[in-house]
Write a protein that holds these residues in place. Sequence first.
Motif, PDB file in Angstrom:
ATOM      1  N   ALA A 140      78.597 -43.685  44.522  1.00  0.00           N
ATOM      2  CA  ALA A 140      79.963 -43.816  43.997  1.00  0.00           C
ATOM      3  C   ALA A 140      80.592 -42.454  43.721  1.00  0.00           C
ATOM      4  O   ALA A 140      81.754 -42.216  44.066  1.00  0.00           O
ATOM      5  N   THR A 141      79.837 -41.560  43.117  1.00  0.00           N
ATOM      6  CA  THR A 141      80.412 -40.269  42.756  1.00  0.00           C
ATOM      7  C   THR A 141      80.558 -39.334  43.950  1.00  0.00           C
ATOM      8  O   THR A 141      81.293 -38.352  43.875  1.00  0.00           O
ATOM      9  N   SER A 142      79.900 -39.646  45.054  1.00  0.00           N
ATOM     10  CA  SER A 142      80.068 -38.811  46.252  1.00  0.00           C
ATOM     11  C   SER A 142      81.521 -38.807  46.712  1.00  0.00           C
ATOM     12  O   SER A 142      81.994 -37.813  47.278  1.00  0.00           O
ATOM     13  N   VAL A 143      82.239 -39.884  46.437  1.00  0.00           N
ATOM     14  CA  VAL A 143      83.645 -39.997  46.840  1.00  0.00           C
ATOM     15  C   VAL A 143      84.478 -38.862  46.238  1.00  0.00           C
ATOM     16  O   VAL A 143      85.397 -38.352  46.880  1.00  0.00           O
ATOM     17  N   PHE A 144      84.144 -38.431  45.037  1.00  0.00           N
ATOM     18  CA  PHE A 144      84.894 -37.364  44.386  1.00  0.00           C
ATOM     19  C   PHE A 144      84.729 -36.027  45.116  1.00  0.00           C
ATOM     20  O   PHE A 144      85.538 -35.123  44.941  1.00  0.00           O
TER      21      PHE A 144
ATOM     22  N   SER B 233      88.065 -30.232  53.731  1.00  0.00           N
ATOM     23  CA  SER B 233      88.543 -28.850  53.848  1.00  0.00           C
ATOM     24  C   SER B 233      87.758 -27.874  52.961  1.00  0.00           C
ATOM     25  O   SER B 233      87.931 -26.661  53.081  1.00  0.00           O
ATOM     26  N   ASP B 234      86.888 -28.396  52.110  1.00  0.00           N
ATOM     27  CA  ASP B 234      86.136 -27.556  51.176  1.00  0.00           C
ATOM     28  C   ASP B 234      84.632 -27.681  51.476  1.00  0.00           C
ATOM     29  O   ASP B 234      83.997 -28.670  51.103  1.00  0.00           O
TER      30      ASP B 234
ATOM     31  N   ILE C 234      78.068 -30.896  48.394  1.00  0.00           N
ATOM     32  CA  ILE C 234      77.755 -31.760  47.249  1.00  0.00           C
ATOM     33  C   ILE C 234      77.807 -33.228  47.675  1.00  0.00           C
ATOM     34  O   ILE C 234      76.962 -34.039  47.273  1.00  0.00           O
ATOM     35  N   PHE C 235      78.772 -33.578  48.523  1.00  0.00           N
ATOM     36  CA  PHE C 235      78.873 -34.940  49.054  1.00  0.00           C
ATOM     37  C   PHE C 235      77.567 -35.341  49.755  1.00  0.00           C
ATOM     38  O   PHE C 235      76.999 -36.395  49.468  1.00  0.00           O
TER      39      PHE C 235
ATOM     40  N   ALA D  23      71.668 -37.628  49.775  1.00  0.00           N
ATOM     41  CA  ALA D  23      70.242 -37.322  49.856  1.00  0.00           C
ATOM     42  C   ALA D  23      69.521 -37.727  48.565  1.00  0.00           C
ATOM     43  O   ALA D  23      68.432 -38.309  48.601  1.00  0.00           O
ATOM     44  N   ILE D  24      70.142 -37.446  47.423  1.00  0.00           N
ATOM     45  CA  ILE D  24      69.554 -37.842  46.143  1.00  0.00           C
ATOM     46  C   ILE D  24      69.505 -39.363  46.043  1.00  0.00           C
ATOM     47  O   ILE D  24      68.516 -39.929  45.565  1.00  0.00           O
ATOM     48  N   ALA D  25      70.559 -40.030  46.512  1.00  0.00           N
ATOM     49  CA  ALA D  25      70.558 -41.501  46.517  1.00  0.00           C
ATOM     50  C   ALA D  25      69.373 -42.021  47.325  1.00  0.00           C
ATOM     51  O   ALA D  25      68.708 -42.981  46.919  1.00  0.00           O
TER      52      ALA D  25
END
Length: 124
Positions: free
Chosen positions: A78-82, A87-88, A94-95, A100-102
Amino acid sequence: MSDLAVLVGRVLIALLFVAGFVQKVADPVPAMTLLTDRGLPGVMIWPAAAFNLGAALALIAGWRVRSAAAMLAGYCAATSVFHLIPSDPWQMSIFVKNWAIAGGCLCLAAHGAGRYRLGDLRGG
């Protein structure tokens, strides 16, 4: 040896969430900005920080690892969406890291805490 590897793996994954907790508490503005930029209330950072710490401690202790790891996998997805900001490059790393952590958390959810754990003797 495999039980020791599961223990070390649990602790290493948990340390990411402990760091997330510390980061959110020490400097909440960047995470609050990620939330507010998407129309969400910035105060959502506090329950997220508490969840980071609580779930990390559960992994470290080996307490209810299957449940904690499953929730952490969902949290990472869920937080990967943030962090989906093509472009970054930093945000994209982090996405990918979140997914990978999931994956690691899903392995813990499927296989449990291993031998070295507290509490739940039904397989952690």
